[in-house]
Write a protein that holds these residues in place. Structure first.
Motif, PDB file in Angstrom:
ATOM      1  N   UNK A  19       0.297  -1.315  -0.361  1.00 50.84           N
ATOM      2  CA  UNK A  19       0.107   0.078   0.206  1.00 50.84           C
ATOM      3  C   UNK A  19       0.751   0.998   0.073  1.00 50.84           C
ATOM      4  N   UNK A  20       1.903   1.493   0.677  1.00 48.59           N
ATOM      5  CA  UNK A  20       3.025   1.967   0.786  1.00 48.59           C
ATOM      6  C   UNK A  20       3.183   3.279  -0.126  1.00 48.59           C
ATOM      7  N   UNK A  55      -0.305 -15.003  -6.220  1.00 49.99           N
ATOM      8  CA  UNK A  55      -1.231 -15.592  -5.028  1.00 49.99           C
ATOM      9  C   UNK A  55      -2.361 -15.805  -6.202  1.00 49.99           C
ATOM     10  N   UNK A  56      -2.781 -15.278  -6.960  1.00 51.99           N
ATOM     11  CA  UNK A  56      -4.431 -15.465  -7.626  1.00 51.99           C
ATOM     12  C   UNK A  56      -4.484 -15.986  -9.055  1.00 51.99           C
ATOM     13  N   UNK A  57      -3.523 -16.179  -8.800  1.00 54.55           N
ATOM     14  CA  UNK A  57      -3.488 -17.527 -10.266  1.00 54.55           C
ATOM     15  C   UNK A  57      -2.821 -18.501  -9.945  1.00 54.55           C
ATOM     16  N   UNK A  58      -3.509 -19.462  -9.186  1.00 49.40           N
ATOM     17  CA  UNK A  58      -3.147 -20.372  -8.617  1.00 49.40           C
ATOM     18  C   UNK A  58      -4.782 -21.303  -9.103  1.00 49.40           C
ATOM     19  N   UNK A 108      -5.497  -3.203  -8.514  1.00 50.31           N
ATOM     20  CA  UNK A 108      -6.513  -3.808  -8.593  1.00 50.31           C
ATOM     21  C   UNK A 108      -6.157  -5.301  -8.027  1.00 50.31           C
ATOM     22  N   UNK A 109      -4.469  -5.967  -8.171  1.00 57.37           N
ATOM     23  CA  UNK A 109      -4.775  -7.383  -7.620  1.00 57.37           C
ATOM     24  C   UNK A 109      -4.647  -7.862  -6.342  1.00 57.37           C
ATOM     25  N   UNK A 110      -4.209  -6.614  -6.067  1.00 59.24           N
ATOM     26  CA  UNK A 110      -4.298  -6.012  -4.187  1.00 59.24           C
ATOM     27  C   UNK A 110      -5.730  -6.245  -3.558  1.00 59.24           C
ATOM     28  N   UNK A 116     -10.652 -11.518  -1.625  1.00 60.90           N
ATOM     29  CA  UNK A 116     -11.007 -12.634  -1.616  1.00 60.90           C
ATOM     30  C   UNK A 116     -10.811 -13.657  -0.395  1.00 60.90           C
ATOM     31  N   UNK A 117      -8.923 -12.287   0.600  1.00 62.02           N
ATOM     32  CA  UNK A 117      -8.901 -13.621   1.264  1.00 62.02           C
ATOM     33  C   UNK A 117      -9.737 -13.379   2.629  1.00 62.02           C
ATOM     34  N   UNK A 118     -10.569 -11.366   2.290  1.00 64.67           N
ATOM     35  CA  UNK A 118     -11.779 -11.498   2.928  1.00 64.67           C
ATOM     36  C   UNK A 118     -12.713 -12.991   3.659  1.00 64.67           C
TER      37      UNK A 118
END
Length: 126
Positions: A19-20, A55-58, A108-110, A116-118
């Motif tokens: 984020x920073x 993390x999102x492409x598995x 966008x990925x963040x 997804x994790x929430x």
């Protein structure tokens, strides 16, 4: 990086760093920062983007089944492709625009990662 470390959830400190770096890249400026700042920021942003993409492409990840994820991954891969990345010969402004573009993709990925994790944390056990 080993496979287990690559698939472990990101810790809050990692997400704070992402984020920073996003905030730094996307902050409004009157003049362009020095090229060294742009290049260092770009390198950091590319690393964050690749981490979030992994993390999102598995195939076993529910987020990868989201219709937007494959399109977003294609856009990120196009922007991470070597011929597109700035070189020392790239103009200062073009390097800045690239840094900004990668930061936008990382955002966008963040956001997808956090959503997804929430959701995964809120689902009742089966």
């Amino acid at each position: 990086m080993d496979r287990k470390a690559a698939t472990a959830p990101l810790n809050p400190r990692d997400l704070d760093t992402v984020q920073q770096d996003i905030d730094h890249a996307l902050s409004r400026r009157i003049t362009l920062p020095p090229r060294s700042v742009i290049d260092a920021g770009t390198d950091a942003m590319v690393q964050h983007l690749r981490t979030l993409m992994s993390h999102l492409n598995r195939p076993d990840d529910r987020a990868s089944r989201n219709a937007d994820v494959p399109n977003l991954i294609r856009a990120a891969e196009r922007n991470l492709d070597v011929p597109v990345r700035p070189t020392p010969q790239t103009t200062h402004r073009d390097a800045y625009v690239y840094w900004h573009t990668v930061a936008t993709l990382t955002t966008a990925f963040r956001d997808l990662y956090l959503t997804h994790h929430r959701n995964a944390d809120q689902e009742p056990p089966a």
